[in-house]
Design a protein around this motif. Sequence first.
Motif, PDB file in Angstrom:
ATOM      1  N   CYS A   3       0.745  -1.058   0.005  1.00 21.00           N
ATOM      2  CA  CYS A   3      -0.086   0.001   0.054  1.00 21.00           C
ATOM      3  C   CYS A   3       1.066   1.222   0.043  1.00 21.00           C
ATOM      4  O   CYS A   3       1.865   1.207   0.262  1.00 21.00           O
ATOM      5  CB  CYS A   3      -0.877   0.101   1.007  1.00 21.00           C
ATOM      6  SG  CYS A   3      -0.426   0.195   2.993  1.00 21.00           S
ATOM      7  N   LYS A   4       0.117   2.376  -0.364  1.00 20.59           N
ATOM      8  CA  LYS A   4       0.887   3.667  -0.408  1.00 20.59           C
ATOM      9  C   LYS A   4       1.924   3.897   1.081  1.00 20.59           C
ATOM     10  O   LYS A   4       2.901   4.401   0.732  1.00 20.59           O
ATOM     11  CB  LYS A   4      -0.107   4.838  -0.604  1.00 20.59           C
ATOM     12  CG  LYS A   4       0.635   6.049  -0.681  1.00 20.59           C
ATOM     13  CD  LYS A   4      -0.477   7.096  -1.297  1.00 20.59           C
ATOM     14  CE  LYS A   4      -0.020   8.526  -1.287  1.00 20.59           C
ATOM     15  NZ  LYS A   4      -1.034   9.469  -1.532  1.00 20.59           N
ATOM     16  N   ASN A   5       1.259   3.788   2.052  1.00 14.49           N
ATOM     17  CA  ASN A   5       2.150   4.032   3.155  1.00 14.49           C
ATOM     18  C   ASN A   5       3.346   3.177   3.622  1.00 14.49           C
ATOM     19  O   ASN A   5       4.377   3.531   4.100  1.00 14.49           O
ATOM     20  CB  ASN A   5       1.366   4.000   4.663  1.00 14.49           C
ATOM     21  CG  ASN A   5       0.226   4.960   4.766  1.00 14.49           C
ATOM     22  OD1 ASN A   5       0.468   6.046   4.207  1.00 14.49           O
ATOM     23  ND2 ASN A   5      -0.953   4.610   5.496  1.00 14.49           N
ATOM     24  N   ASP A   6       3.314   2.057   2.748  1.00  5.53           N
ATOM     25  CA  ASP A   6       4.572   1.280   2.787  1.00  5.53           C
ATOM     26  C   ASP A   6       5.797   1.956   2.032  1.00  5.53           C
ATOM     27  O   ASP A   6       6.811   1.570   2.387  1.00  5.53           O
ATOM     28  CB  ASP A   6       4.110  -0.218   2.027  1.00  5.53           C
ATOM     29  CG  ASP A   6       3.266  -1.234   2.916  1.00  5.53           C
ATOM     30  OD1 ASP A   6       3.235  -1.038   3.949  1.00  5.53           O
ATOM     31  OD2 ASP A   6       2.628  -1.840   2.380  1.00  5.53           O
ATOM     32  N   LEU A   8       6.145   5.562   1.137  1.00  5.31           N
ATOM     33  CA  LEU A   8       6.288   6.752   1.591  1.00  5.31           C
ATOM     34  C   LEU A   8       7.541   6.908   2.231  1.00  5.31           C
ATOM     35  O   LEU A   8       8.170   6.078   3.157  1.00  5.31           O
ATOM     36  CB  LEU A   8       5.271   7.393   2.555  1.00  5.31           C
ATOM     37  CG  LEU A   8       3.771   7.393   1.952  1.00  5.31           C
ATOM     38  CD1 LEU A   8       3.099   7.971   2.932  1.00  5.31           C
ATOM     39  CD2 LEU A   8       4.083   8.368   0.680  1.00  5.31           C
ATOM     40  N   THR A  41       6.487  10.461  -2.186  1.00  9.20           N
ATOM     41  CA  THR A  41       5.655  11.543  -1.522  1.00  9.20           C
ATOM     42  C   THR A  41       4.235  11.123  -1.104  1.00  9.20           C
ATOM     43  O   THR A  41       3.717  10.366  -1.884  1.00  9.20           O
ATOM     44  CB  THR A  41       5.817  12.889  -2.065  1.00  9.20           C
ATOM     45  OG1 THR A  41       5.140  12.968  -3.172  1.00  9.20           O
ATOM     46  CG2 THR A  41       7.235  13.248  -2.192  1.00  9.20           C
ATOM     47  N   ASP A  42       3.568  11.726  -0.082  1.00 10.27           N
ATOM     48  CA  ASP A  42       2.106  11.455   0.302  1.00 10.27           C
ATOM     49  C   ASP A  42       1.320  12.036  -1.123  1.00 10.27           C
ATOM     50  O   ASP A  42       0.129  11.315  -1.306  1.00 10.27           O
ATOM     51  CB  ASP A  42       1.860  12.192   1.284  1.00 10.27           C
ATOM     52  CG  ASP A  42       0.502  11.662   1.909  1.00 10.27           C
ATOM     53  OD1 ASP A  42       0.272  10.568   1.723  1.00 10.27           O
ATOM     54  OD2 ASP A  42      -0.077  12.328   2.509  1.00 10.27           O
ATOM     55  N   ASP A  44       1.827  11.567  -4.029  1.00 16.43           N
ATOM     56  CA  ASP A  44       1.935  10.714  -5.233  1.00 16.43           C
ATOM     57  C   ASP A  44       2.951  11.144  -6.139  1.00 16.43           C
ATOM     58  O   ASP A  44       3.024  10.942  -7.544  1.00 16.43           O
ATOM     59  CB  ASP A  44       0.607  10.519  -6.240  1.00 16.43           C
ATOM     60  CG  ASP A  44      -0.614  10.003  -5.240  1.00 16.43           C
ATOM     61  OD1 ASP A  44      -0.161   9.349  -4.251  1.00 16.43           O
ATOM     62  OD2 ASP A  44      -1.908  10.443  -5.611  1.00 16.43           O
ATOM     63  N   ARG A 142      15.094   1.355   3.565  1.00 13.51           N
ATOM     64  CA  ARG A 142      14.585   2.588   4.310  1.00 13.51           C
ATOM     65  C   ARG A 142      15.496   3.331   4.969  1.00 13.51           C
ATOM     66  O   ARG A 142      16.344   3.142   5.923  1.00 13.51           O
ATOM     67  CB  ARG A 142      13.342   2.127   5.152  1.00 13.51           C
ATOM     68  CG  ARG A 142      12.567   3.477   5.389  1.00 13.51           C
ATOM     69  CD  ARG A 142      11.325   3.017   6.309  1.00 13.51           C
ATOM     70  NE  ARG A 142      10.212   2.248   5.763  1.00 13.51           N
ATOM     71  CZ  ARG A 142       9.454   2.822   5.011  1.00 13.51           C
ATOM     72  NH1 ARG A 142       9.347   3.937   4.560  1.00 13.51           N
ATOM     73  NH2 ARG A 142       8.481   1.862   4.360  1.00 13.51           N
TER      74      ARG A 142
END
Length: 144
Positions: A3-6, A8, A41-42, A44, A142
């Motif tokens: 998912c997106k949060n993974d 960021l 980035t949050d 996109d 990360r």
Amino acid sequence: MLCKNDLLGAWHLDSWTISYSDSERISHPFGEQPTGMIVYTDDDWMSASINRSDRDLLPTGSAFRRTDPGLLADAYRSYFHYAGHYAIQDDVVTHTVTQSLNPNFVGSKQLRNARLSGQTLELSGTEEVDGVTRTHRLSWRRMP
């Protein structure tokens, strides 16, 4: 499922390898110890830059635009960058390129299979060159 949060945040490049469908050869396009960063980035956007860790410095003391074209070409070949929008569907991240050091990348969609394991993100993609399928695997860690 990714998912997106993974994604960021900022990630540091650990390795980039290419394997080839016509042999067991593995290559390292930016050497065995490349450096790089990819940022998601949050809102996109993404940006990725990669370079050889052993890049030669350009001469100092004169204007950059007057630098020998051969030296500039070597600098170009030792650095890779693109940026743009990203979207995630299932475990595939699509980078829609809006800026790039390589002008041929602008407007392209770069599909990356993504796999997250702890603080390591593996992005992989394939391309066909002269009838040979090349599989790129990039491992990112990360950043704190």
